[in-house]
Scaffold this motif. Structure first.
Motif, short mmCIF file in Angstrom:
data_model
loop_
_atom_site.label_atom_id
_atom_site.label_comp_id
_atom_site.label_asym_id
_atom_site.label_seq_id
_atom_site.Cartn_x
_atom_site.Cartn_y
_atom_site.Cartn_z
N GLU A 1 0.82 -1.22 0.00
CA GLU A 1 0.00 0.00 0.00
C GLU A 1 0.85 1.27 0.00
O GLU A 1 0.42 2.33 -0.46
CB GLU A 1 -0.92 -0.01 1.23
CG GLU A 1 -2.08 0.92 1.12
CD GLU A 1 -3.18 0.60 2.14
OE1 GLU A 1 -4.23 1.22 2.03
OE2 GLU A 1 -2.96 -0.26 3.03
N ALA A 2 2.09 1.15 0.50
CA ALA A 2 3.00 2.30 0.51
C ALA A 2 3.30 2.79 -0.90
O ALA A 2 3.87 3.87 -1.08
CB ALA A 2 4.30 1.92 1.22
N GLY A 3 2.91 2.00 -1.91
CA GLY A 3 3.11 2.44 -3.30
C GLY A 3 2.13 3.51 -3.75
O GLY A 3 2.36 4.17 -4.76
N GLY B 1 -14.42 -7.43 -3.80
CA GLY B 1 -13.53 -7.47 -2.63
C GLY B 1 -12.06 -7.48 -3.00
O GLY B 1 -11.21 -7.59 -2.12
N MET B 2 -11.75 -7.33 -4.30
CA MET B 2 -10.34 -7.28 -4.69
C MET B 2 -9.68 -6.01 -4.13
O MET B 2 -10.29 -4.95 -4.13
CB MET B 2 -10.22 -7.29 -6.23
CG MET B 2 -8.80 -7.10 -6.74
SD MET B 2 -7.67 -8.38 -6.10
CE MET B 2 -6.08 -7.69 -6.63
N GLY B 3 -8.47 -6.16 -3.63
CA GLY B 3 -7.71 -5.02 -3.12
C GLY B 3 -6.34 -5.51 -2.67
O GLY B 3 -5.96 -6.64 -2.98
N PHE B 4 -5.64 -4.68 -1.96
CA PHE B 4 -4.29 -5.05 -1.52
C PHE B 4 -4.32 -6.34 -0.67
O PHE B 4 -3.48 -7.21 -0.82
CB PHE B 4 -3.67 -3.92 -0.69
CG PHE B 4 -3.43 -2.66 -1.47
CD1 PHE B 4 -2.66 -2.68 -2.64
CD2 PHE B 4 -3.97 -1.45 -1.06
CE1 PHE B 4 -2.44 -1.51 -3.37
CE2 PHE B 4 -3.75 -0.28 -1.78
CZ PHE B 4 -2.99 -0.31 -2.94
N LYS C 1 3.38 -4.98 -7.13
CA LYS C 1 4.35 -4.78 -6.06
C LYS C 1 3.96 -3.44 -5.45
O LYS C 1 2.80 -3.25 -5.11
CB LYS C 1 5.77 -4.79 -6.61
CG LYS C 1 6.23 -6.21 -7.03
CD LYS C 1 7.35 -6.16 -8.00
CE LYS C 1 8.70 -6.55 -7.60
NZ LYS C 1 9.68 -6.48 -8.68
N ARG C 2 4.89 -2.47 -5.42
CA ARG C 2 4.45 -1.12 -5.01
C ARG C 2 4.06 -0.31 -6.24
O ARG C 2 3.92 0.91 -6.20
CB ARG C 2 5.57 -0.43 -4.24
CG ARG C 2 5.67 -0.99 -2.84
CD ARG C 2 6.88 -0.45 -2.13
NE ARG C 2 6.65 -0.47 -0.69
CZ ARG C 2 7.58 -0.17 0.20
NH1 ARG C 2 8.78 0.17 -0.19
NH2 ARG C 2 7.30 -0.21 1.47
N TYR C 3 3.93 -1.02 -7.34
CA TYR C 3 3.48 -0.46 -8.61
C TYR C 3 2.93 -1.66 -9.38
O TYR C 3 3.01 -2.79 -8.90
CB TYR C 3 4.64 0.20 -9.36
CG TYR C 3 5.92 -0.61 -9.33
CD1 TYR C 3 6.09 -1.72 -10.17
CD2 TYR C 3 6.97 -0.29 -8.45
CE1 TYR C 3 7.25 -2.50 -10.13
CE2 TYR C 3 8.12 -1.07 -8.41
CZ TYR C 3 8.26 -2.16 -9.24
OH TYR C 3 9.40 -2.93 -9.21
N LEU C 4 2.38 -1.42 -10.55
CA LEU C 4 1.90 -2.51 -11.40
C LEU C 4 2.89 -2.75 -12.53
O LEU C 4 3.37 -1.79 -13.15
CB LEU C 4 0.53 -2.15 -11.98
CG LEU C 4 -0.63 -2.14 -10.98
CD1 LEU C 4 -1.88 -1.51 -11.60
CD2 LEU C 4 -0.94 -3.55 -10.49
N GLU C 5 3.17 -4.00 -12.78
CA GLU C 5 4.19 -4.36 -13.78
C GLU C 5 3.51 -5.13 -14.92
O GLU C 5 2.93 -6.19 -14.70
CB GLU C 5 5.22 -5.24 -13.08
CG GLU C 5 6.42 -5.61 -13.91
CD GLU C 5 7.43 -6.39 -13.06
OE1 GLU C 5 8.22 -5.75 -12.35
OE2 GLU C 5 7.42 -7.62 -13.09
#
Length: 456
Positions: free
Chosen positions: A22-24, A250-253, A317-321
């Motif tokens: 979430e820090a991303g 319900g999708m999320g981190f 990750k902290r971004y989307l790849e």
């Protein structure tokens, strides 16, 4: 794969795992673009794989790059295995078969991606050419057997090499014979992450078709346009694929963390040592129940490393790849970040792209992903050819980049980087189809000319 993380704080709760991802989250004004690309080194004389050792090996290439760039070396057991820019720029790392990867710095525009790439290629050439090394921009090595390819001296790869044959047919091919280009993009909230993840997962087959250029194995057509993409269908399905849960309510981190907790681990790093824990889950490790490290709890470093060993078509990750594209020659590399930035960083284009994919079902998305390595643009979903959808997405991306309005010193916006993709759509043929035509025509049934035509 950049440096393995080194934050050794033991973890107490699942919330910390969620918080790390979430820090991303960042405001739109701070969105960046990261581009990673791999290229296959080959000997200019004879077009053979390049060993790690020796005066003209990959170790020597990295030593030369270190002197030229002044970057910090990444060492493992006395061997140089990568470099990184301490000022927060990029990093250079080695894939298992010597594929040379540039992980670019986080930049603001695709123009900067292009500049970074041109500088990198000039630097690499300066060192590589005197060593008799060239680089190939294809999704897979076109002429070598797996046995011919040297192994790089990295501990984590030994563990993966032993584990891969247990979980899929093509894991070793993925490690030693493939190259990709990936782009990493930011999100402004959990909801923004979910929307971008869904759109980019559903549309990843478009990137696969646009960038498909791995039609040869060991000198012969392999029956696919992107054999690299086919390889991922049977590498390790516990850690790859279209992650259908991302489309569920319900999708999320937290939901992604729960998925990652159950993905089997490869290794735990302690000091210089990679400890083989392959096949055991992070969930058990988290509960102190890892058989190899009984009673030991993971650190944030272990978590970050574990997340880097999960390989879905789009990785969080902290971004989307974005992970669906074959490696390509340098002229086409900036087209990948441009395509996804235009679609995902512009709200109107993102909404329009979501409208295209929102009614697709999980089995339909899976069937499209399964068909695209072989059929490319001729794959279908519902009653549409992928070609039509790709054309539509390119228009959306173009409009998104124009609205973004990031212009270079000549007043051009980022949409110019889509030109190679627009040419592909105009001809209706993927790069692989063009290459197969050459193979059956002017190349006279040989893949050797690829070492000139598709070299960096």
């Amino acid at each position: 794969m950049a440096r393995d993380q080194i934050d050794m704080t033991p973890l107490q709760s699942r919330d910390e795992l969620v918080a790390w991802i979430e820090a991303g989250v960042k405001p739109k004004s701070e969105f960046r673009i990261g581009t990673e690309h791999e290229k296959t080194p080959f000997t200019l004389e004879g077009h053979q794989p390049v060993p790690y050792e020796g005066a003209k090996g990959i170790g020597a290439l990295l030593e030369g790059m270190k002197l030229l760039l002044g970057w910090e070396p990444i060492m493992e057991r006395g061997n140089i295995i990568g470099l990184y820019d301490v000022t927060g720029g990029g990093a250079i790392s080695l894939e298992p078969g010597g594929q040379f990867e540039l992980s670019g710095a986080p930049v603001e525009t695709v123009h900067q991606t292009q500049s970074e790439l041109m500088a990198h290629l000039a630097q690499v050439r300066e060192i590589a050419t005197p060593l008799g090394i060239g680089f190939l921009g294809l999704g897979m090595t076109p002429s070598w057997s797996r046995a011919q390819i040297p192994v790089m001296p990295k501990g984590r790869y030994n563990i993966m090499r032993n584990y891969m044959p247990k979980v899929g047919k093509y894991g070793l091919d993925m490690m030693f014979r493939t190259c990709t280009v990936q782009t990493n993009l930011d999100f402004s909230s959990e909801a923004d992450m979910v929307k971008k993840l869904r759109v980019s997962l559903a549309l990843q087959p478009i990137a696969t078709a646009l960038f498909a250029n791995s039609p040869f194995t060991e000198g012969k057509p392999n029956g696919f346009l992107s054999f690299r993409s086919e390889i991922w269908r049977d590498t390790d399905n516990a850690r790859s694929g279209m992650i259908p849960f991302a489309f569920e309510d319900g999708m999320g981190f937290e939901r992604y963390v729960d998925y990652a907790l159950d993905v089997p681990m490869y290794f735990v790093k302690r000091g210089e040592e990679y400890i083989d824990v392959s096949g055991s889950s992070f969930r058990d490790f988290f509960a102190g129940k890892n058989k190899i490290l009984p009673g030991e709890r993971p650190t944030l470093s272990d978590w970050a490393n574990h997340l880097s060993t999960i390989f879905p078509e789009v990785r969080l990750k902290r971004y989307l790849e974005m992970r669906g594209a074959d490696g390509v020659p340098w002229g086409r590399l900036p087209a990948l970040p441009a395509f996804w930035v235009g679609l995902l960083y512009d709200n109107d284009s993102l909404d329009a792209a979501w409208d295209i994919v929102r009614h697709w079902t999980a089995p339909e998305r899976q069937a499209l992903r399964d068909d695209v390595p072989r059929f490319g643009f001729k794959s279908r979903i519902k009653d549409r050819y992928l070609f039509e959808i790709a054309k539509e997405c390119l228009v959306l991306s173009h409009a998104g980049l124009r609205r973004r309005g990031r212009i270079d010193h000549l007043g051009r916006d980022e949409s110019r980087f889509l030109e190679p993709l627009e040419r592909i759509i105009e001809t209706g043929r993927s790069p692989a189809e063009e290459m197969l035509e050459k193979f059956n025509g002017p190349w006279n049934g040989s893949v050797e000319p690829a070492y000139q035509e598709y070299a960096f």
